[in-house]
Write a protein that holds these residues in place. Structure first.
Motif, mmCIF file in Angstrom:
data_model
loop_
_atom_site.group_PDB
_atom_site.id
_atom_site.type_symbol
_atom_site.label_atom_id
_atom_site.label_comp_id
_atom_site.label_asym_id
_atom_site.label_seq_id
_atom_site.Cartn_x
_atom_site.Cartn_y
_atom_site.Cartn_z
ATOM 1 N N GLY A 200 0.815 -1.207 0.000
ATOM 2 C CA GLY A 200 0.000 0.000 0.000
ATOM 3 C C GLY A 200 0.851 1.260 0.000
ATOM 4 N N ALA A 201 0.562 2.167 0.929
ATOM 5 C CA ALA A 201 1.285 3.437 0.999
ATOM 6 C C ALA A 201 2.771 3.236 1.273
ATOM 7 N N ALA A 202 3.128 2.110 1.892
ATOM 8 C CA ALA A 202 4.525 1.835 2.226
ATOM 9 C C ALA A 202 5.369 1.458 1.006
ATOM 10 N N GLN A 203 4.734 1.317 -0.158
ATOM 11 C CA GLN A 203 5.487 1.013 -1.382
ATOM 12 C C GLN A 203 6.583 2.046 -1.635
ATOM 13 N N LYS A 204 6.349 3.273 -1.216
ATOM 14 C CA LYS A 204 7.317 4.345 -1.448
ATOM 15 C C LYS A 204 8.644 4.081 -0.744
ATOM 16 N N ASP A 205 8.636 3.175 0.220
ATOM 17 C CA ASP A 205 9.853 2.879 0.978
ATOM 18 C C ASP A 205 10.640 1.701 0.407
ATOM 19 N N TYR A 206 10.128 1.115 -0.686
ATOM 20 C CA TYR A 206 10.752 -0.078 -1.255
ATOM 21 C C TYR A 206 10.982 0.083 -2.758
ATOM 22 N N ILE A 207 11.906 -0.701 -3.280
ATOM 23 C CA ILE A 207 12.198 -0.701 -4.721
ATOM 24 C C ILE A 207 12.291 -2.143 -5.209
ATOM 25 N N VAL A 208 11.585 -2.445 -6.309
ATOM 26 C CA VAL A 208 11.769 -3.720 -6.998
ATOM 27 C C VAL A 208 12.912 -3.511 -7.987
ATOM 28 N N LEU A 209 14.036 -4.174 -7.780
ATOM 29 C CA LEU A 209 15.177 -3.985 -8.683
ATOM 30 C C LEU A 209 14.788 -4.397 -10.089
ATOM 31 N N PRO A 210 15.232 -3.643 -11.099
ATOM 32 C CA PRO A 210 14.747 -3.855 -12.473
ATOM 33 C C PRO A 210 15.218 -5.147 -13.132
ATOM 34 N N GLN A 211 16.341 -5.722 -12.690
ATOM 35 C CA GLN A 211 16.877 -6.894 -13.373
ATOM 36 C C GLN A 211 16.254 -8.195 -12.864
ATOM 37 N N ASN A 212 15.952 -9.097 -13.783
ATOM 38 C CA ASN A 212 15.608 -10.466 -13.410
ATOM 39 C C ASN A 212 16.904 -11.215 -13.129
ATOM 40 N N ILE A 213 16.937 -12.012 -12.071
ATOM 41 C CA ILE A 213 18.148 -12.800 -11.814
ATOM 42 C C ILE A 213 18.083 -14.158 -12.514
ATOM 43 N N SER A 214 16.898 -14.514 -13.044
ATOM 44 C CA SER A 214 16.757 -15.772 -13.780
ATOM 45 C C SER A 214 15.444 -15.755 -14.546
ATOM 46 N N GLN A 215 15.299 -16.706 -15.463
ATOM 47 C CA GLN A 215 14.031 -16.949 -16.128
ATOM 48 C C GLN A 215 13.554 -18.323 -15.693
ATOM 49 N N GLU A 216 12.329 -18.399 -15.185
ATOM 50 C CA GLU A 216 11.794 -19.642 -14.640
ATOM 51 C C GLU A 216 10.617 -20.131 -15.467
ATOM 52 N N VAL A 217 10.576 -21.434 -15.672
ATOM 53 C CA VAL A 217 9.453 -22.073 -16.345
ATOM 54 C C VAL A 217 8.831 -23.060 -15.370
ATOM 55 N N PHE A 218 7.571 -22.848 -15.017
ATOM 56 C CA PHE A 218 6.876 -23.745 -14.089
ATOM 57 C C PHE A 218 6.187 -24.874 -14.856
ATOM 58 N N ALA A 219 6.132 -26.036 -14.218
ATOM 59 C CA ALA A 219 5.387 -27.171 -14.755
ATOM 60 C C ALA A 219 4.932 -28.024 -13.589
ATOM 61 N N PHE A 220 4.061 -28.982 -13.861
ATOM 62 C CA PHE A 220 3.597 -29.884 -12.814
ATOM 63 C C PHE A 220 4.515 -31.095 -12.738
ATOM 64 N N GLY A 221 4.832 -31.509 -11.511
ATOM 65 C CA GLY A 221 5.711 -32.648 -11.301
ATOM 66 C C GLY A 221 4.941 -33.959 -11.270
ATOM 67 N N ILE A 222 5.504 -34.977 -11.938
ATOM 68 C CA ILE A 222 4.892 -36.305 -12.031
ATOM 69 C C ILE A 222 5.975 -37.336 -11.733
ATOM 70 N N ARG A 223 5.632 -38.417 -11.067
ATOM 71 C CA ARG A 223 6.643 -39.418 -10.757
ATOM 72 C C ARG A 223 7.251 -40.007 -12.024
ATOM 73 N N LYS A 224 8.514 -40.374 -11.929
ATOM 74 C CA LYS A 224 9.264 -40.911 -13.051
ATOM 75 C C LYS A 224 8.560 -42.127 -13.665
ATOM 76 N N GLY A 225 8.464 -42.118 -14.988
ATOM 77 C CA GLY A 225 7.954 -43.276 -15.713
ATOM 78 C C GLY A 225 6.452 -43.395 -15.800
ATOM 79 N N GLU A 226 5.705 -42.448 -15.215
ATOM 80 C CA GLU A 226 4.240 -42.515 -15.250
ATOM 81 C C GLU A 226 3.727 -41.884 -16.542
#
Length: 276
Positions: A200-226
């Protein structure tokens, strides 16, 4: 001699039965009438506890429900800690992981993955008073994040001299930043922006740094061989894409009316691209 042969035959039969049972998880799920999805419950808007209903809700929860519906079974949502995700899957306590899980090469040796379900990056939030304006400025500083995820190795790679402190949940790490326990808080972009919006109003006290430190791809995990279960999960995701429901779910949880406020969806449920 006959007794020994009989015992040996029983052992071989038992082993064969176990192998068949393990190789047909999809049939087991349909027989028991439920699909157990392991999720975090602490990673809004992917999965979190709704303040009014006290139920687990979110993007990945909705996808779990859609997969269960397509299989004709009941969805069961089980909350997990970040570090427990893969062990719980491997030990059979859950059927699939719908838990903000990054698909990477290292994990491919442990489990299988569905089609990609979300693309994101990882960012860092700092207090403005720290005078840190770039990721490089975190060198020698204490950074807070969740234990057991990819955030810790990624920030160490991006900033070799960083001091990382981990917590059981990302919410605890975020609170630690507010309490002055570290100079920065690192998390997946969606989770970080969601928390930032709640300042909220406290956003003025924080900064989201502009650089991404990585690119992530999410997926669902399934047991091996299923293979049967993986095919069923992937088919459901493709059907959601074709019907337009995948697009609707994205904007429901990440769109302009959400805390994240994404204006467009830049991916589809049509590939198994992994972390770059």
């Amino acid at each position: 001699m006959q007794t020994r042969l009989h015992l040996a035959a029983l052992v071989l039969t038992s082993v064969a039965f176990v192998q068949v049972a393990q190789a047909d998880q999809l049939a087991t799920i349909k027989a028991k009438g439920e699909l157990v999805c392991g999720t975090l419950g602490t990673d809004e808007p992917n999965s979190f506890i709704d303040a009014k209903s006290r139920q687990l809700v979110g993007y990945e929860v909705d996808l779990c429900r859609a997969i269960a519906k397509s299989l004709g079974v009941k969805p069961v949502i089980k909350q997990l800690a970040v570090a427990a995700r893969i062990p719980e899957l491997q030990q059979g306590r859950i059927d699939i992981l719908t838990a903000s899980l990054t698909h990477n090469k290292e994990r491919e040796s442990l489990i299988d993955f569905s089609l990609s379900t979300f693309y994101t990056g990882q960012r860092v939030l700092v207090k403005k008073s720290s005078n840190i304006t770039s990721v490089a400025g975190l060198t020698g500083k204490k950074v807070l994040t969740v234990k057991g995820g990819t955030q810790e190795p990624n920030i160490r790679k991006a900033v070799p001299g960083v001091d990382v402190v981990t917590f059981e949940t990302s919410g605890q790490a975020y609170l630690g930043l507010q309490q002055g326990k570290g100079a920065g808080y690192v998390d997946d972009e969606v989770s970080l922006l969601n928390n930032y919006a709640k300042l909220g109003a406290a956003q003025k006290d924080y900064i989201v740094l502009p650089q991404n430190i990585s690119q992530e791809v999410f997926a669902f995990g399934i047991r091996k061989g299923e293979k049967g279960l993986k095919a069923a999960v992937d088919d459901t995701l493709r059907s959601l894409e074709k019907s337009g429901e995948a697009e609707q779910l994205f904007f429901k949880w990440y769109g302009p009316t959400s805390n994240v406020k994404f204006q467009k969806r830049t991916f589809k449920f049509d590939s198994d691209k992994i972390e770059s």
